[in-house]
Write a protein that holds these residues in place. Structure first.
Motif, PDB file in Angstrom:
ATOM      1  N   GLU A 600       0.817  -1.212   0.000  1.00  0.00           N
ATOM      2  CA  GLU A 600       0.000   0.000   0.000  1.00  0.00           C
ATOM      3  C   GLU A 600       0.853   1.264   0.000  1.00  0.00           C
ATOM      4  N   LEU A 601       2.135   1.177   0.429  1.00  0.00           N
ATOM      5  CA  LEU A 601       3.006   2.342   0.478  1.00  0.00           C
ATOM      6  C   LEU A 601       3.588   2.676  -0.882  1.00  0.00           C
ATOM      7  N   TYR A 602       3.846   1.682  -1.719  1.00  0.00           N
ATOM      8  CA  TYR A 602       4.455   1.899  -3.029  1.00  0.00           C
ATOM      9  C   TYR A 602       3.489   1.469  -4.117  1.00  0.00           C
ATOM     10  N   ASP A 603       3.429   2.242  -5.174  1.00  0.00           N
ATOM     11  CA  ASP A 603       2.537   1.901  -6.276  1.00  0.00           C
ATOM     12  C   ASP A 603       3.046   2.560  -7.540  1.00  0.00           C
ATOM     13  N   TRP A 604       2.567   2.017  -8.685  1.00  0.00           N
ATOM     14  CA  TRP A 604       2.940   2.552  -9.996  1.00  0.00           C
ATOM     15  C   TRP A 604       2.119   3.809 -10.286  1.00  0.00           C
ATOM     16  N   GLU A 605       2.770   4.770 -10.965  1.00  0.00           N
ATOM     17  CA  GLU A 605       2.054   5.960 -11.426  1.00  0.00           C
ATOM     18  C   GLU A 605       2.678   6.458 -12.702  1.00  0.00           C
ATOM     19  N   TYR A 606       1.838   7.079 -13.552  1.00  0.00           N
ATOM     20  CA  TYR A 606       2.361   7.733 -14.757  1.00  0.00           C
ATOM     21  C   TYR A 606       3.048   9.031 -14.352  1.00  0.00           C
ATOM     22  N   GLU A 607       4.244   9.255 -14.869  1.00  0.00           N
ATOM     23  CA  GLU A 607       5.008  10.461 -14.565  1.00  0.00           C
ATOM     24  C   GLU A 607       5.450  11.124 -15.873  1.00  0.00           C
ATOM     25  N   GLY A 608       4.567  11.815 -16.547  1.00  0.00           N
ATOM     26  CA  GLY A 608       4.921  12.517 -17.767  1.00  0.00           C
ATOM     27  C   GLY A 608       5.035  11.594 -18.973  1.00  0.00           C
ATOM     28  N   ALA A 623       3.814   7.247 -22.263  1.00  0.00           N
ATOM     29  CA  ALA A 623       3.774   7.621 -20.852  1.00  0.00           C
ATOM     30  C   ALA A 623       4.864   6.883 -20.090  1.00  0.00           C
ATOM     31  N   VAL A 624       5.547   7.626 -19.186  1.00  0.00           N
ATOM     32  CA  VAL A 624       6.617   7.048 -18.376  1.00  0.00           C
ATOM     33  C   VAL A 624       5.995   6.502 -17.090  1.00  0.00           C
ATOM     34  N   VAL A 625       6.237   5.219 -16.794  1.00  0.00           N
ATOM     35  CA  VAL A 625       5.696   4.575 -15.600  1.00  0.00           C
ATOM     36  C   VAL A 625       6.820   4.450 -14.571  1.00  0.00           C
ATOM     37  N   THR A 626       6.551   4.973 -13.340  1.00  0.00           N
ATOM     38  CA  THR A 626       7.551   4.913 -12.278  1.00  0.00           C
ATOM     39  C   THR A 626       6.919   4.337 -11.023  1.00  0.00           C
ATOM     40  N   CYS A 627       7.786   3.802 -10.156  1.00  0.00           N
ATOM     41  CA  CYS A 627       7.360   3.306  -8.851  1.00  0.00           C
ATOM     42  C   CYS A 627       7.576   4.429  -7.840  1.00  0.00           C
ATOM     43  N   LEU A 628       6.472   4.871  -7.168  1.00  0.00           N
ATOM     44  CA  LEU A 628       6.533   6.026  -6.269  1.00  0.00           C
ATOM     45  C   LEU A 628       6.193   5.635  -4.839  1.00  0.00           C
ATOM     46  N   ASN A 629       6.874   6.290  -3.888  1.00  0.00           N
ATOM     47  CA  ASN A 629       6.465   6.234  -2.487  1.00  0.00           C
ATOM     48  C   ASN A 629       5.301   7.207  -2.331  1.00  0.00           C
ATOM     49  N   LYS A 630       4.112   6.694  -2.006  1.00  0.00           N
ATOM     50  CA  LYS A 630       2.910   7.532  -2.005  1.00  0.00           C
ATOM     51  C   LYS A 630       2.920   8.567  -0.887  1.00  0.00           C
ATOM     52  N   GLN A 631       3.756   8.378   0.126  1.00  0.00           N
ATOM     53  CA  GLN A 631       3.809   9.369   1.202  1.00  0.00           C
ATOM     54  C   GLN A 631       4.770  10.504   0.876  1.00  0.00           C
ATOM     55  N   THR A 632       5.973  10.153   0.416  1.00  0.00           N
ATOM     56  CA  THR A 632       6.984  11.174   0.138  1.00  0.00           C
ATOM     57  C   THR A 632       6.959  11.640  -1.300  1.00  0.00           C
ATOM     58  N   ARG A 633       6.250  10.923  -2.189  1.00  0.00           N
ATOM     59  CA  ARG A 633       6.182  11.239  -3.624  1.00  0.00           C
ATOM     60  C   ARG A 633       7.553  11.163  -4.261  1.00  0.00           C
ATOM     61  N   GLU A 634       8.430  10.338  -3.691  1.00  0.00           N
ATOM     62  CA  GLU A 634       9.753  10.166  -4.268  1.00  0.00           C
ATOM     63  C   GLU A 634       9.783   8.876  -5.087  1.00  0.00           C
ATOM     64  N   ILE A 635      10.643   8.845  -6.124  1.00  0.00           N
ATOM     65  CA  ILE A 635      10.788   7.654  -6.979  1.00  0.00           C
ATOM     66  C   ILE A 635      11.502   6.560  -6.182  1.00  0.00           C
ATOM     67  N   ALA A 636      10.941   5.349  -6.208  1.00  0.00           N
ATOM     68  CA  ALA A 636      11.508   4.217  -5.475  1.00  0.00           C
ATOM     69  C   ALA A 636      11.954   3.124  -6.452  1.00  0.00           C
ATOM     70  N   ASP A 637      12.689   2.158  -5.884  1.00  0.00           N
ATOM     71  CA  ASP A 637      13.125   1.030  -6.713  1.00  0.00           C
ATOM     72  C   ASP A 637      11.905   0.249  -7.205  1.00  0.00           C
ATOM     73  N   GLU A 638      11.935  -0.174  -8.479  1.00  0.00           N
ATOM     74  CA  GLU A 638      10.773  -0.845  -9.064  1.00  0.00           C
ATOM     75  C   GLU A 638      10.441  -2.164  -8.374  1.00  0.00           C
ATOM     76  N   LEU A 640      10.017  -2.596  -5.318  1.00  0.00           N
ATOM     77  CA  LEU A 640       9.105  -2.356  -4.216  1.00  0.00           C
ATOM     78  C   LEU A 640       7.647  -2.294  -4.655  1.00  0.00           C
ATOM     79  N   CYS A 641       7.411  -2.144  -5.948  1.00  0.00           N
ATOM     80  CA  CYS A 641       6.047  -2.110  -6.476  1.00  0.00           C
ATOM     81  C   CYS A 641       5.672  -3.490  -7.012  1.00  0.00           C
ATOM     82  N   VAL A 642       4.408  -3.860  -6.894  1.00  0.00           N
ATOM     83  CA  VAL A 642       3.920  -5.166  -7.371  1.00  0.00           C
ATOM     84  C   VAL A 642       3.890  -5.150  -8.895  1.00  0.00           C
TER      85      VAL A 642
END
Length: 682
Positions: A600-608, A623-638, A640-642
């Motif tokens: 629930e903390l990390y999830d995929w999101e479109y980033e530009g 579209a660029v797909v990145t793995c984001l920390n939903k709390q800090t909005r920082e890019i995380a290692d892929e 960590l995302c399902v």
């Protein structure tokens, strides 16, 4: 009213003064000074040369010796120093009109006065009405005639004598700008201003300034095509309007007006004091704007007036009484509210006066056997205050207030409130004061620590403390302005070893600090059970490594950034003896709950989007797909995302504008290489 002066009477009066033989028979007693000289005593004073407006009277004395006496045999003084009624007319004009029935060069004229002659101010020069003929009809005007129209100086025996505003000969005392003789200018205030017309087709007239009753030295200058006119209102409420159309001097409500009209400007002067309220208005007469500059001295019509002493506070045995001050309207001659006098900063309210009264001892029946000291049995009223309120601010400067009241203490020591005027003999205590003027706590950031790695990218930390005005570590600083306590750092030395879980060649003290500050936790305890699902505990603290002492210090929890780490988690110690490896739903939830929280903390999101595949003519962007920390909005290692949740590929069209024609079509186009290879028509 003064009657018209005939030619015969004029000559008779001048002859009476100049003749030294007209010595009065009645003599006053000779003074000691006269007895030592050769002069006889001064005679009595003659009748005044005028009945109003300031005249002159003379006294004569006789020389008792056959020798020449030193000094003069005539002396003068002013008299009849009361204003003449308006219908009396000008004294110099009366003397000119006395010659109206005398032919000049065989013709009779109506003579008008010529005033303010700088060369011969005391000769009687007159001008024949309707002509340019100016004649000196007498070498001397009558005594008491003003030398100049706007001066109290008077002519006596053909010479201009200085007269002060106190109407004394030879006096240098003058009126101040407020019209007060020998005044200090405190009874009026200078008013100056500038007006610019902003008139529209719907508003052809506008008010420039309202000049109140009693104002002096009024001067207005209009520049532009517009015209000035006056509206007046007397104290009785009578209103009138006066157009200013021609140059000249005239009376408006018994105030002398001097108006000059020029093609491009108008000048209005009123010496004053005004006998009514004057409203200066402007009439729009052209397309261009006009401006008006004005200046005058406005009387302060509300003045403080000291009252008589109030009744004594005691009927016997000694009491006190005070004066006060009331605001008085000079126009209406009545007392008004104090606020009218406070409007003028020049007005200073007089301090009350205090005196003792009824000092006779009281009769024995009233309980007074002997006279006691005044301040023992009847103390004066005094100011009493309530405690100060709490300061409006805890730091950085605030205010606090209190209430003040006037109280009186009776013989038995009972205190009761009384009217404030009874305490006005002493200054009133302040009701507001500043407080907590010291600076508010501020964040103090110390130096950064070394980077936690010796090569590549790592972290560095610093201590940020909240310091008060005494330099002590405290609380109260705003969390919004707190500087960050960690940041990324890069060591330019390249790393050759494979990336490990721990930073390569990390310095143990700084890595320890990084671990404590980043996670803020201690080690997990052993599992609460030896088999099956249990729980682990750990102590979570906010700690910092102090660089100057190389020691670890505990800080308040709110000093650490981010959410506080959990202090309890589930643990699994393997299946218990004789049990299957399957878990109950509750055990499964406890065991895998942390993994679900991670999901629930990390999830995929479109980033530009990527850049367009074509610059013109139509292309695509992905579209660029990145793995984001939903709390800090920082890019995380892929990792960590399902991976099964990764969103599908998303494309969109771009650069849809048509491409310019090719430069190879030389039969239609010519390629201009100097213009970035853009094609132009030939």
């Amino acid at each position: 009213m003064e009657s018209r002066i005939s030619t015969g009477k004029l000559q008779e009066y001048l002859g009476e003064i100049s003749s030294s033989i007209l010595i009065k028979s009645s003599r006053t007693a000779r003074s000691e000074e006269d007895r030592d000289s050769l002069w006889d005593a001064w005679g009595s004073w003659s009748e005044c040369s005028r009945t109003c407006g300031g005249g002159a009277s003379y006294s004569l004395r006789r020389c008792l010796s056959s020798k020449t006496c030193e000094g003069r045999n005539i002396r003068y003084r002013t008299c009849s120093n009361v204003d003449c009624p308006p219908e009396a007319g000008d004294f110099r004009a009366q003397q000119c009109s006395a010659h109206n029935d005398v032919k000049y060069q065989g013709q009779v004229y109506e003579w008008l006065p010529v005033s303010n002659d700088p060369d011969k101010p005391c000769s009687l020069k007159c001008q024949a009405r309707g002509t340019a003929l100016i004649v000196e009809l007498a070498p001397k005007v009558l005594d008491g005639t003003r030398c100049y129209t706007e001066s109290l100086d008077m002519c006596i025996s053909g010479l201009c004598q200085i007269v002060g505003c106190d109407h004394q000969l030879g006096s240098a005392v003058k009126e101040d700008n407020c019209g007060v003789c020998n005044g200090d200018g405190s009874t009026c205030r200078l008013v100056r201003g500038h007006y610019k017309s902003q008139l529209s087709a719907n508003k052809l007239n506008d008010t420039v300034v309202a000049i109140p009753y009693g104002s002096r030295q009024v001067r207005l200058v209009l520049k532009g095509p517009d015209h000035l006119y006056l509206e007046t209102k007397t104290l009785q409420g009578a209103k009138s309007e006066n157009s200013l159309s021609t140059t000249g001097s005239f009376l408006v409500e018994n105030s002398s007006i001097d108006f000059q009209k020029f093609p491009d400007k108008e000048i209005l002067r009123i010496p004053g004091p005004l006998t009514a309220d004057f409203i200066i208005k402007i009439h729009h007469a052209g397309v261009a704007d006009s401006s008006v500059q004005f200046i005058f001295y406005q009387p302060i019509i509300h003045r403080w007036r000291e009252t008589d002493f109030f009744p004594c506070s005691a009927s016997c045995g000694g009491g006190y009484q005070l004066t006060s001050a009331e605001c008085f309207d000079l126009r209406s001659n009545r007392v008004v509210a104090d606020q009218y006098c406070h409007y003028y900063p020049e007005n200073i309210k007089p301090k009350p006066k205090l005196q003792e009264c009824n000092l006779d001892p009281c009769p024995a029946s009233d309980g007074y056997k002997q006279i006691m000291p005044y301040d023992l049995y009847h103390p004066l009223p005094r100011w009493e205050s309530t405690p100060w309120t709490a300061c409006s601010s805890s730091c950085g400067g605030g205010i606090q207030s209190r209430s003040i009241s006037c109280v009186e203490e009776d013989i038995q020591g009972h205190i009761s409130p009384v009217e404030e005027w009874k305490c006005m003999y002493t200054p009133k205590m302040p009701v507001v004061q500043p407080c907590n003027l010291f600076d508010c706590p501020k964040w103090l950031a110390q130096e950064w620590s070394p980077c936690t790695v010796t090569c590549g990218q790592g972290l560095r930390y610093r201590v940020v403390l909240c310091i008060d005005h005494r330099g002590m570590h405290t609380g109260g600083c705003s969390t919004k302005t707190k500087p960050h306590i960690k940041e990324e750092c890069v060591v330019p030395t390249p790393c050759y070893k494979p990336k490990e879980k721990l930073p390569v060649e990390a310095k143990v003290p700084w890595y320890k600090q990084a671990q404590e500050l980043e996670e803020g936790t201690a080690a997990w305890s052993t599992c609460s059970v030896t088999c099956g699902v249990g729980s682990q505990m750990r102590l979570v603290k906010c700690q910092v490594l102090l660089s100057f002492s190389q020691s670890v210090a505990d800080l308040p929890i709110d000093e650490c950034e981010g959410p506080k780490p959990v202090s309890q988690r589930a643990c699994y110690s393997g299946p218990c003896t004789g049990e299957a490896a399957e878990h109950t739903p509750e055990e499964t939830r406890l065991l895998y709950g942390s993994l679900q929280e991670l999901d629930e903390l990390y999830d995929w999101e479109y980033e530009g989007f990527t850049e367009c595949s074509e610059s013109c003519g139509g292309g695509v962007q992905e579209a660029v797909v990145t793995c984001l920390n939903k709390q800090t909005r920082e890019i995380a290692d892929e990792t960590l995302c399902v991976s099964s949740r990764r969103p599908p590929q998303l494309l969109k069209a771009c650069s849809l504008d048509p491409c310019p024609p090719s430069c190879t079509q030389v039969h239609l186009l010519h390629c201009d290489t100097a213009a970035d290879f853009k094609c132009i028509d030939v």
